[in-house]
Write an enzyme that holds these catalytic residues in place. Sequence first.
Site, PDB file in Angstrom:
ATOM      1  CB  CYS A   2      -0.814  -0.074   1.165  1.00  0.00           C
ATOM      2  SG  CYS A   2      -1.947  -1.429   1.560  1.00  0.00           S
ATOM      3  NE  ARG A  27       4.594   1.719  -1.075  1.00  0.00           N
ATOM      4  CZ  ARG A  27       5.251   2.350  -0.054  1.00  0.00           C
ATOM      5  NH1 ARG A  27       6.682   2.829   0.000  1.00  0.00           N
ATOM      6  NH2 ARG A  27       4.793   1.842   1.099  1.00  0.00           N
ATOM      7  CD1 TRP A  74      -0.261  -6.371  -3.196  1.00  0.00           C
ATOM      8  CD2 TRP A  74      -0.335  -7.143  -1.017  1.00  0.00           C
ATOM      9  NE1 TRP A  74       0.147  -7.442  -3.153  1.00  0.00           N
ATOM     10  CE2 TRP A  74       0.108  -7.866  -1.983  1.00  0.00           C
ATOM     11  CE3 TRP A  74      -0.372  -7.131   0.194  1.00  0.00           C
ATOM     12  CZ2 TRP A  74       0.510  -9.328  -1.440  1.00  0.00           C
ATOM     13  CZ3 TRP A  74      -0.181  -8.446   0.636  1.00  0.00           C
ATOM     14  CH2 TRP A  74       0.214  -9.651  -0.081  1.00  0.00           C
ATOM     15  CG  ASN A 100       0.503   2.521   3.727  1.00  0.00           C
ATOM     16  OD1 ASN A 100      -0.592   2.524   2.972  1.00  0.00           O
ATOM     17  ND2 ASN A 100       1.493   2.979   3.295  1.00  0.00           N
ATOM     18  N   GLY A 101      -0.738  -0.981   6.312  1.00  0.00           N
ATOM     19  CA  GLY A 101      -0.239  -1.745   7.593  1.00  0.00           C
ATOM     20  C   GLY A 101      -1.478  -2.587   7.879  1.00  0.00           C
ATOM     21  CD  GLU A 501      17.019 -14.049  -6.797  1.00  0.00           C
ATOM     22  OE1 GLU A 501      16.415 -14.554  -5.723  1.00  0.00           O
ATOM     23  OE2 GLU A 501      16.609 -13.255  -7.411  1.00  0.00           O
ATOM     24  CE  LYS A 505      13.707 -12.255  -9.136  1.00  0.00           C
ATOM     25  NZ  LYS A 505      14.167 -12.242  -8.078  1.00  0.00           N
ATOM     26  CD  GLU A 508      10.011 -12.688  -8.186  1.00  0.00           C
ATOM     27  OE1 GLU A 508       9.449 -12.047  -7.361  1.00  0.00           O
ATOM     28  OE2 GLU A 508      11.303 -12.350  -8.018  1.00  0.00           O
ATOM     29  CG  HIS A 524      18.498 -37.187  -0.386  1.00  0.00           C
ATOM     30  ND1 HIS A 524      18.861 -38.352   0.272  1.00  0.00           N
ATOM     31  CD2 HIS A 524      19.518 -36.520  -0.550  1.00  0.00           C
ATOM     32  CE1 HIS A 524      20.210 -38.582   0.219  1.00  0.00           C
ATOM     33  NE2 HIS A 524      20.594 -37.407  -0.232  1.00  0.00           N
ATOM     34  CE  LYS A 623      11.526  -3.496  -6.004  1.00  0.00           C
ATOM     35  NZ  LYS A 623      12.376  -4.599  -6.621  1.00  0.00           N
TER      36      LYS A 623
END
Length: 628
Positions: A2, A27, A74, A100-101, A501, A505, A508, A524, A623
């Site tokens: 947000c 964001r 968000w 926000n939050g 990573e 990538k 997402e 395993h 973000k």
Amino acid sequence: MCGIVGYLGNNQATPVLLSKLRCLEYRGYDSAGVAVIEGDRLNIIKSAGKLSNLETLLQQERPSSTIGIGHTRWATHGSPTNENAHPHTDSTGTFAVVHNGIIENYAQLRTELIEQGYVFTTETDTEVTVHLLSREYEKDQDILGAIIRTVNVMKGAFALGIVSLKHRDRIYAVNHHYSLTVGLGENESFLASDSTAVRQYTNKIVRLEQSEIAEIKTNSYRLFSFDGTEAFREPVSLNTEPYKIDKEGFKHFLLKEINEQPLVLRQTMSKYLPNFSSNPKAPISFNVERFSADSSEGVYGVKMTDNEIKSIKRIIIVACGTALNAGMVGKLVIEQLCSIPVEVEIASEIQTRNILADESTLVIAVSQSGETADTLAAMKAAKAKGAYTLGITNRPDSHLAQIASNLIVTECGIEVSVAATKTYVAQLMCFYLLAIYLGEKRGSISQDHAVEMKKTLHAMPALMEQILAREEEYKTLSLKLADASDVVFIARGVNYPTALEGALKLKELSYIHASGYAAGELKHGPIAVLDSAVPVITVLVPGKVYEKTLSNAQESRARNARMVAVAVDGDEMAPETFDHIFRIPPVEELFSPLVTIVPLQLMSYFVADYLGKDVDQPRNLAKSVTVE
Ligand code: F6R
């Protein structure tokens, strides 16, 4: 996540609010809205989806007002619908609030307010705020008092923007374990959760401290703590250029940012290793500096004394997502060069445990945004145990920068694409420099060894440029994988985090399911998923783990998997095992994660773009992840 904006002055508010919301778009959000005071009413215009939806509504309505607040949401409590979008208002239409939050005790507050006759129209936690304000204001018509009483009953970490019909000359802002910046212009004032959005309009700013309320008017501001005590703080004039948010000819920010990586490495190195070319023996310098681009008047650098550095017995790295993967490389490098035990902890997991940290522990929090709630909570918990704290962030104006006692800044400029790329390699660079720095201070590496490693680091940007020049070749290879629905990444040692990573990538950006494994772990369990439809991407660099990694890849080949590798030029064994090879120039194993990730970033980009995905703003992602 947000974002909050606000404006009051002599100009029309909505174009300013919209342009500031655009600055916060990166964001991550799934609905947006504004509330402006128009004549004798609060006009709230909001919409699910992208800002273009809100823009269309604003063009239709053309509200006329010089004061308002805005928000990108968000979704946390309640799906991303028009109703749940912020701003929210009370039943009398007197207050509008953006938030926000998370208000952790919202359920209890909501029940209490419903019992008192307040009617809720949304599923959000935010709505309790506006009813609380309304209830408290009723008592004595004191708006500041009402805000203070409201924030004191709310639990959690939050930031608020508030306008009221009863007080048309001001906006209130509340910051409680978040970030909010007030901008002061000529006869106008601004508010935003990210200083980037204020910096567009003015270089005079006031950053709110924790648990602080700002009363913002056109030509003045006042600051109050949550107990009502007034604080006096002068604004700070930023002397840096505002960030430029521009694709500069690239199709996407992501592609631009991948291509900026050599520059980012050079910038980060020249900051901490200045004059290396003329004096290779010069020590790495994380000197404490006044940070002038930030109103916190903070200092940054590594402020620990040599004796304190020598006293470190244990390091804990806390982070999330990509920053966590960077931390895993950091662990390996620090352990190798400094012989200090290092643990890497998922920030959301460690914060609720009994953290075994004390005065001889250094806790390193890695966060691009410096606002990740889990990472901040983990760092605060460790700090409470007496540990030394060090933040690695791209945002010297962030909350992390405020709370970490030592700070290393990655010199990346703003990263707009939600998926982290250039900040990842900059975090890696900071870990290499930090490990050499600690190793030299503790005497675990010789000066000659340190010089050799610095030379290797210096050569990395040019190596990366050679890799980026192979973009077209990589694109052709990448598109061969675009039909996959599951992809497995494997590697060992220092490139195990590269496998993680690479998988992160790909998932997402393209929404293709991908997992990264330590190559030795494949047999395993994960090997069960392999068949001819599943690509196995192996990161293979000559060095300590080369043969074993190759053997693990061959185990996959024996299960008919589609075999793909990142391998160096001149590796003649690779074609026997792999059908497709992303070739990179030869690179020293310890430093290879700086470059082995690049073909994987490009691969994820090309696949996602080919599949028509929203490359810069993948679905559901944010973000700045400012909730725990
Ligand atoms: C992935 C990505 C995220 C972030 C994570 C932590 O591309 O960007 O996994 O790395 O949300 O964010 P920061 O680094 O801001 O703490």
